[in-house]
Design a protein around this motif. Structure first.
Motif, PDB file in Angstrom:
ATOM      1  N   SER A 110       1.462   4.664  -4.480  1.00 49.11           N
ATOM      2  CA  SER A 110       0.745   4.530  -5.957  1.00 49.11           C
ATOM      3  C   SER A 110       0.599   5.022  -7.154  1.00 49.11           C
ATOM      4  CB  SER A 110      -0.677   3.536  -5.140  1.00 49.11           C
ATOM      5  OG  SER A 110      -1.617   3.472  -6.928  1.00 49.11           O
ATOM      6  N   THR A 175      -8.795  -2.547  -4.342  1.00 45.08           N
ATOM      7  CA  THR A 175      -8.159  -2.111  -4.253  1.00 45.08           C
ATOM      8  C   THR A 175      -7.880  -4.422  -4.224  1.00 45.08           C
ATOM      9  OG1 THR A 175      -8.019  -0.769  -2.981  1.00 45.08           O
ATOM     10  CG2 THR A 175      -6.493  -2.703  -1.915  1.00 45.08           C
ATOM     11  N   THR A 176      -6.801  -4.395  -5.336  1.00 38.59           N
ATOM     12  CA  THR A 176      -5.758  -5.558  -5.383  1.00 38.59           C
ATOM     13  C   THR A 176      -4.086  -5.591  -5.443  1.00 38.59           C
ATOM     14  OG1 THR A 176      -5.634  -7.227  -6.567  1.00 38.59           O
ATOM     15  CG2 THR A 176      -6.802  -5.030  -7.612  1.00 38.59           C
ATOM     16  N   ASP A 177      -4.116  -6.113  -5.038  1.00 43.83           N
ATOM     17  CA  ASP A 177      -2.263  -6.208  -4.540  1.00 43.83           C
ATOM     18  C   ASP A 177      -2.205  -6.424  -6.135  1.00 43.83           C
ATOM     19  OD1 ASP A 177       0.082  -5.489  -4.200  1.00 43.83           O
ATOM     20  OD2 ASP A 177       0.497  -7.630  -2.520  1.00 43.83           O
ATOM     21  N   PHE A 178      -1.783  -5.404  -7.254  1.00 42.94           N
ATOM     22  CA  PHE A 178      -1.449  -5.895  -8.252  1.00 42.94           C
ATOM     23  C   PHE A 178       0.050  -5.516  -9.190  1.00 42.94           C
ATOM     24  CE2 PHE A 178      -1.250  -5.573 -13.192  1.00 42.94           C
ATOM     25  CZ  PHE A 178      -1.640  -6.873 -13.207  1.00 42.94           C
ATOM     26  N   VAL A 179       1.400  -6.063  -8.892  1.00 44.73           N
ATOM     27  CA  VAL A 179       2.816  -5.798  -9.043  1.00 44.73           C
ATOM     28  C   VAL A 179       2.488  -5.220 -10.277  1.00 44.73           C
ATOM     29  CG1 VAL A 179       4.350  -5.383  -8.412  1.00 44.73           C
ATOM     30  CG2 VAL A 179       2.901  -6.318  -6.509  1.00 44.73           C
ATOM     31  N   PHE A 182       7.117  -2.101  -9.400  1.00 42.10           N
ATOM     32  CA  PHE A 182       7.679  -1.553  -8.414  1.00 42.10           C
ATOM     33  C   PHE A 182       8.668  -0.416  -8.187  1.00 42.10           C
ATOM     34  CE2 PHE A 182      10.609  -4.104  -6.641  1.00 42.10           C
ATOM     35  CZ  PHE A 182      10.274  -5.202  -7.915  1.00 42.10           C
ATOM     36  N   GLN A 292      -2.142  -0.980  -8.568  1.00 44.92           N
ATOM     37  CA  GLN A 292      -3.018  -2.188  -7.030  1.00 44.92           C
ATOM     38  C   GLN A 292      -4.574  -1.747  -6.295  1.00 44.92           C
ATOM     39  OE1 GLN A 292       0.432  -0.038  -6.411  1.00 44.92           O
ATOM     40  NE2 GLN A 292       0.997  -1.508  -7.718  1.00 44.92           N
TER      41      GLN A 292
END
Lengths: 486, 399
Positions: A110, A175-179, A182, A292
């Motif tokens: 990250s 924490t958050t799965d913000f893409v 990638f 993320q």
């Protein structure tokens, strides 16, 4: 009150700074719009630099004037680790001649790998200082915005409980799965989503959560912040977030976009180092980094910062720059274009791993010998002393050459040998403490060196083994002068 | 002190193949070409040879390991054949082996043959490749010209010679060898080249341009040796004998200690002194009739003039520019064109130099024949200035 903090800092930015106008000029036929981004310079690795070599240089800067024996751990944060399975931090540790009985860890995955590693190190600070190095050498697809925005660079910090120069006040992570982008397995380049979405749903909503939490938790008002460190390639975002929290506009740190570019996982720490270089006791530094989720770290500068020995830091690294106008050179260094180097470039650079391990102190640590009978310093360390008047047997103790000043004894610029950046400069290097070594030179331009020129040692890639995906490292000599005057 | 090798061994036959880019020839062809000339010259039968030494350097691009390529090519039945390799001194090492065998009485007649087939690599210059598992980890991937070019920077700094003056002097070194090579039908390069071309040529390793570098060639050379007594018994009247054979190797002092200044060859100085003593030469500048030195690069030849104690230290540039080493000068150097133009098939070069001295002493050198030569010196230098093998031979008339 927590007792952990940063105890020293260092930075490294590759000497080559690609003029963004040369990128725009190369793509003008297809992407004339890139001209709008063509301001200033971006740092670029020389052909023999990568995240490991940059991390080693930043770490050496960080360790200026300091004993290394009490370093208890090495963390290495990067999204461009040269090895997927071979601990990269272990190479750094060996290059720095650190003790064997230390912990080591690679942290990746990250853009906030650097700040997350810093939080982990601050929380775990109890057994000796931890050395944290963060470095990134991201590749970007030609004509992408990343090619314009990215830079290569590294920062290093030591984290511990004694002689703290910047005390941890508090930290918070979302924490958050913000893409936003990638880079999948086996992919060379990032794939990113629409910038407007990243700005509005990403930076503008996620970073403030972390900033708010850390300020609330610490009971510190935004107006007290002396420096707000937040990497972001999009204009106006850090300023907007600062304003929303009452952080003074003048506290917002420069993102170094015009002079260096965004150095990925290293960038928050690189900007933090720049802030620490100018900080005064009592300053509050708030670091926020996005990826993320977001990290926010609040630090308070202590009196000890005034006693820290002088080092290169970000200002020294920036001053060492040399403008590069040759976009094709950049493409070739990035392996984004395959030039025909001729048959001499076909040599098999397979490394005997058993030999490399057996000789790792010599090669990775640049350790030679010092004769305990006659005092002669020599490289390599051998059974018989090289002094013709001594030749004592098994008399040498380890002696490190990495930080010894040296001078050019003889040299050439070789156009025949294969070298990814011809001509290949190499020659006899005479160390001022005694000892001499035939070495490759790096970061050297025509006319920059002569017999007697001052040299310093730098940890670099010696050879790539493209067939097997390996690379081997050794030390090279670099002119102490920047070459600007040449 | 040992009495040395002087006059214990005579050369009764020599041969040398045409040097050059021998697209037509395998190593075997080159071996046979040189050997048949030598055998005819010696006037003996092949089965009179009792032992042989085979010199060749780059086995990985060439004939492979061992002495089998020689024993098989010449069908040497039931005699010892030894392979030797000592970089560019390889050919001289083969001669040393054969000479010492004869001098010891272990055999009466011995063969020394060197060969190199370099032009199957697909590119110019010497073959590039691994230096071994440990050197690969730290030694720069430099080239031969790059290593030798460093002599120039160190020589300039030490003697206060400007880069321009030094470039002109080394240019003259190459110019002179091209003049000489034009008179040698066996030479790789047989065209005179104007100074402007030499000085303006493409840079290979600064300050060495293309014409500062010797030819990379295919070729073979050989010698048949015996004792002077047997030579006489074979009906030889005009006998050429070996006066000195010396070899000196770096022990790491130049590369690793702090005393060597990078401007000269420490090994050559040692080998030269010993060779003069062995040969009974007091003043090489006056006594030597001709020299064949290891001019792998023009700068190597220039500094070697001092290391052989022919030019005083710091005076080689002046001597070279004065024409001291030209064909009509007091000590002609590379009268056959040298490595520069005769060519440099590594394993053959030492024997090729001896071949020229042998021809000159016997008055068989044709258009390049010197007047009444008495002593000829040959010099090989393998490796790099900071770490090398230096071989010196003195050849003369047997009295």
């Amino acid at each position: 009150m927590t007792s952990a903090g940063i105890t020293a800092f260092g930075a490294y930015i590759p000497r080559l700074r690609l003029n963004r106008a040369s990128i725009a000029a190369a793509h003008k036929w297809a992407m004339p719009g890139l001209r709008g981004m063509a301001k200033g310079e971006r740092s670029m690795c020389n052909w023999d630099e990568d995240a490991i070599t940059m991390a080693v240089e930043a770490a050496r800067d960080c360790l200026t004037g300091r004993e290394r024996s009490d370093i208890g751990g090495v963390y290495f944060a990067s999204t461009t680790l040269p090895f997927l399975d071979r601990q990269n931090a272990g190479v750094i540790s060996a290059a720095l001649n650190l003790e064997h009985g230390i912990s080591s860890l690679d942290i990746a995955g990250s853009q906030r790998a650097g700040t997350s590693a810093l939080i982990a190190a601050l929380r775990g600070a109890d057994t000796g200082d931890t050395l944290l190095a963060a470095a990134d050498a991201r590749k970007a697809r030609p004509a992408s915005s990343g090619e314009m925005q990215f830079g290569h660079g590294a920062a290093a910090l030591t984290i511990g409980t004694g002689n703290i120069i910047a005390r941890l006040v508090g930290s918070y992570t979302v924490t958050t799965d913000f893409v936003d982008h990638f880079r999948g397995e086996g992919q060379e380049f990032d794939y990113g989503w629409e910038e407007r979405w990243i700005r509005e749903e990403g930076y503008s909503k996620i970073v403030p959560q972390a900033v708010k939490a850390v300020l609330d938790k610490s009971g510190i008002a935004g107006s007290k912040i002396s420096r707000f460190v937040m990497p972001c390639t999009m204009k106006g975002i850090p300023e907007k977030i600062a304003k929303d929290f009452g952080i003074p506009a003048e506290a917002v740190a420069d993102t170094m976009g015009e002079v260096c570019g965004d150095t990925g996982a290293a960038h928050a720490l690189l900007m933090l180092v720049a802030a620490l270089e100018k900080a005064k006791p009592g300053d509050l530094i708030l670091v926020a980094s996005f990826g993320q989720g977001a990290d926010a770290i609040l630090l308070e500068v202590t009196d000890a910062i005034t006693k820290l020995p002088k080092r290169e830091g970000v200002s020294g690294a920036l001053a060492r720059g040399r403008r590069e106008e040759d976009y094709m050179k950049f493409l070739s260094f990035q392996d984004n274009v395959k030039l025909d180097w001729g048959m001499r470039g076909e040599v098999d650079n397979k490394t005997a791993l058993s030999s490399e391990y057996r000789n790792k102190d010599m090669v990775t640590g640049f350790t030679g010998g010092k004769c305990t009978v006659c005092g002669t310093v020599q490289f390599p360390r051998t059974h018989y002393c090289v002094n013709p008047n001594c030749q004592a047997l098994d008399s040498q103790e380890p002696y490190s050459f990495a930080d010894s000043p040296a001078r050019v004894m003889s040299f050439t610029a070789d156009w025949l040998s294969y070298n990814p950046s011809p001509p290949f400069f190499y020659g006899q290097v005479q160390f001022e403490t005694g000892g001499r070594v035939l070495m490759g030179f790096t970061d050297t331009d025509a006319g920059q060196i002569e017999v007697g020129s001052s040299l310093k040692m730098m940890f670099r890639i010696k050879d790539f083994d493209h067939d097997r995906g390996y690379r081997r490292y050794f030390w090279k000599a670099a002119p102490v002068s920047t070459g600007k005057e040449a | 002190m040992a009495r040395g090798i002087r006059d214990k061994v005579a050369i009764i036959g020599m041969g040398c193949s045409k040097f050059g880019e021998r697209w037509d020839a395998n190593a075997e062809d080159l071996i046979v070409e040189a050997f048949n000339e030598a055998l005819t010259d010696a006037g003996i039968e092949k089965n009179q040879i009792e032992a042989a030494w085979f010199g060749t350097a780059f086995d990985r691009v060439h004939v492979g390991a061992s002495a089998l390529p020689l024993s098989t090519a010449l069908r040497l039945s039931s005699i010892p054949v030894t392979r030797v390799e000592n970089m560019c001194a390889t050919g001289t090492e083969a001669l040393r082996g054969a000479t010492y065998a004869v001098a010891s009485g272990a055999c009466d007649i011995a063969l020394a043959l060197g060969v190199e087939k370099l032009k199957d690599t697909g590119y110019g210059g010497l073959p590039a490749g691994s230096r071994g598992p440990l050197p690969d980890l730290w030694v720069p991937n430099g080239s031969a010209p790059g290593n030798f070019a460093q002599l120039a920077t160190a020589y300039s700094a030490k003697h206060g010679v400007s880069a321009k003056d030094l470039k002109e002097a080394i240019g003259h070194v190459s110019w002179k060898s091209h003049q000489n090579g034009a008179k040698n039908a066996k030479a790789h390069l047989q065209k005179p080249v104007p100074m402007e071309t030499i000085l303006g040529a493409q840079m290979i390793a600064e300050p060495l341009g293309l014409f500062d570098c010797c030819g990379v060639s295919d070729g073979s050379a050989c010698a048949i040796v015996t004792t002077p007594e047997i030579a006489k018994a074979l009906g030889k009247h005009d006998i050429v004998s070996i006066k000195a054979l010396q070899l000196c190797l770096s022990d790491g002092v130049e590369s690793t200690f702090n005393t060597w200044d990078g401007s000269h060859f420490a090994t050559t100085r040692v080998a030269a002194k010993k060779a003069y003593e062995e040969a009974g030469i007091k003043d090489p500048r006056k006594e030597l009739s001709m020299i064949e030195v290891h001019d792998c690069f023009s700068i190597t030849e220039l500094v070697t003039m001092e290391d052989l104690y022919i030019s005083a230290e710091g005076q080689a540039v002046k001597d070279v520019m004065d024409g001291f080493y030209d064909a009509d000068g007091p000590v002609p150097c590379q009268i056959d064109g040298g490595l520069k133009c005769f060519g440099h098939p590594i394993g053959a070069s030492g024997l090729r130099m001896v071949y020229e001295v042998y021809l000159q002493l016997l008055g068989r050198a044709g258009p390049r024949q010197l007047k009444n030569p008495t002593f000829g010196l040959t010099h090989n230098l393998g490796g790099a200035p900071h770490s090398n093998v230096s071989a010196i031979s003195v050849i003369g008339r047997y009295n």
